[in-house]
Scaffold this active site. Structure first.
Site, PDB file in Angstrom:
ATOM      1  N   HIS A   7       0.814  -1.217   0.000  1.00 54.10           N
ATOM      2  CA  HIS A   7       0.000   0.000   0.000  1.00 54.10           C
ATOM      3  C   HIS A   7       0.851   1.273   0.000  1.00 54.10           C
ATOM      4  O   HIS A   7       0.363   2.331  -0.338  1.00 54.10           O
ATOM      5  CB  HIS A   7      -1.020   0.004   1.157  1.00 54.10           C
ATOM      6  CG  HIS A   7      -0.446   0.297   2.500  1.00 54.10           C
ATOM      7  ND1 HIS A   7      -0.062  -0.693   3.375  1.00 54.10           N
ATOM      8  CD2 HIS A   7      -0.224   1.472   3.128  1.00 54.10           C
ATOM      9  CE1 HIS A   7       0.382  -0.142   4.485  1.00 54.10           C
ATOM     10  NE2 HIS A   7       0.297   1.176   4.357  1.00 54.10           N
ATOM     11  N   ASP A  42       0.453  -7.652   2.113  1.00 53.12           N
ATOM     12  CA  ASP A  42       0.703  -6.230   1.913  1.00 53.12           C
ATOM     13  C   ASP A  42       2.208  -5.999   1.823  1.00 53.12           C
ATOM     14  O   ASP A  42       2.794  -5.293   2.632  1.00 53.12           O
ATOM     15  CB  ASP A  42       0.080  -5.425   3.056  1.00 53.12           C
ATOM     16  CG  ASP A  42       0.168  -3.935   2.828  1.00 53.12           C
ATOM     17  OD1 ASP A  42       0.393  -3.507   1.685  1.00 53.12           O
ATOM     18  OD2 ASP A  42       0.029  -3.190   3.819  1.00 53.12           O
ATOM     19  N   GLY A 122       2.125   6.337   8.234  1.00 48.54           N
ATOM     20  CA  GLY A 122       3.441   6.813   7.791  1.00 48.54           C
ATOM     21  C   GLY A 122       4.555   5.868   8.207  1.00 48.54           C
ATOM     22  O   GLY A 122       5.632   5.889   7.643  1.00 48.54           O
ATOM     23  N   ASN A 123       4.317   5.041   9.214  1.00 50.63           N
ATOM     24  CA  ASN A 123       5.308   4.051   9.637  1.00 50.63           C
ATOM     25  C   ASN A 123       5.275   2.814   8.744  1.00 50.63           C
ATOM     26  O   ASN A 123       6.154   1.966   8.828  1.00 50.63           O
ATOM     27  CB  ASN A 123       5.070   3.595  11.082  1.00 50.63           C
ATOM     28  CG  ASN A 123       5.521   4.613  12.085  1.00 50.63           C
ATOM     29  OD1 ASN A 123       4.754   5.467  12.483  1.00 50.63           O
ATOM     30  ND2 ASN A 123       6.761   4.540  12.496  1.00 50.63           N
ATOM     31  N   SER A 124       4.254   2.695   7.916  1.00 50.74           N
ATOM     32  CA  SER A 124       4.114   1.518   7.069  1.00 50.74           C
ATOM     33  C   SER A 124       5.361   1.292   6.235  1.00 50.74           C
ATOM     34  O   SER A 124       5.939   2.232   5.689  1.00 50.74           O
ATOM     35  CB  SER A 124       2.918   1.673   6.133  1.00 50.74           C
ATOM     36  OG  SER A 124       1.729   1.652   6.851  1.00 50.74           O
ATOM     37  N   LEU A 176      -6.844 -19.573  -8.399  1.00 47.44           N
ATOM     38  CA  LEU A 176      -7.882 -20.557  -8.746  1.00 47.44           C
ATOM     39  C   LEU A 176      -9.072 -19.772  -9.250  1.00 47.44           C
ATOM     40  O   LEU A 176      -9.867 -19.461  -8.607  1.00 47.44           O
ATOM     41  CB  LEU A 176      -8.247 -21.377  -7.504  1.00 47.44           C
ATOM     42  CG  LEU A 176      -9.389 -22.354  -7.655  1.00 47.44           C
ATOM     43  CD1 LEU A 176      -8.951 -23.488  -8.561  1.00 47.44           C
ATOM     44  CD2 LEU A 176      -9.801 -22.903  -6.308  1.00 47.44           C
ATOM     45  N   GLY A 177      -9.376 -19.510 -10.375  1.00 43.11           N
ATOM     46  CA  GLY A 177     -10.383 -18.630 -10.928  1.00 43.11           C
ATOM     47  C   GLY A 177     -11.813 -18.797 -10.426  1.00 43.11           C
ATOM     48  O   GLY A 177     -12.717 -18.928 -11.212  1.00 43.11           O
TER      49      GLY A 177
END
Length: 180
Positions: A7, A42, A122-124, A176-177
């Site tokens: 993200h 993520d 902001g720490n991400s 796996l659709g």
């Protein structure tokens, strides 16, 4: 390769990534050559042209214990670079569904480290380290309560890096659709 959160680099419009060096306090902007995103976690691997970057040791997140001291490093609120906070592992195996602020889409993340070290927006993408200075997690989300933050286990990221290198520079995940 720079390991961060998906993200954090969710837009293809980003052209540069800023590296802030603590020892000199100088900001250096490195051009992003390629962004590889993990569709299930993520996480993202960002390729830049730089030879002078130093890596940090990766610890073993499977050895974590509740109550263990941890240190979160990041860019709190996107304004306070090199923010360092201290806390403990307050839970293991947690699951959350944070909303990506750039897309508005909620993504379920499982088997996270919960910590009371202050993790702020902001720490991400910053590291969660143990008292030996080894990365044991990647800061990723906060709860809407005080002193509850979450990090992705570094062993999940280590597996991603290994698979990336073995596949010749691609993140490959099975699909796996089927949709519900």
């Amino acid at each position: 390769l720079i390991l961060t959160n998906k993200h954090v680099v969710s837009s293809d419009r980003e052209k540069y990534i800023a590296i802030i060096r603590y020892n000199g306090g100088n900001e250096q902007k490195l051009e992003i050559k390629e962004i590889n995103r993990d569709p299930f976690n993520d996480l993202a691997l960002v390729r830049v042209d730089a030879t002078e970057l130093k890596s940090i040791d990766l610890g073993d997140s499977d050895q974590l214990k509740v109550g263990q001291k941890v240190i979160a490093i990041g860019n709190a609120l996107g304004r306070f670079e090199n923010t360092v906070t201290v806390g403990v592992v307050s839970g293991l195996g947690r699951g959350v569904a944070p909303v990506d602020p750039t897309t508005g889409i909620s993504e379920r993340l499982e088997d996270l480290i919960q910590t009371d070290a202050a993790i702020n927006p902001g720490n991400s993408g910053g590291p969660l380290v143990n008292s030996s200075g080894q990365v044991i997690g990647i800061n990723t989300a906060v709860a809407s309560a005080e002193n509850i933050g979450f990090a992705i286990k570094v062993n999940i990221a280590r597996q991603l890096i290994d698979d990336f290198q073995k596949s010749g520079g691609k993140i490959i995940r099975p699909l796996l659709g089927i949709r519900y």
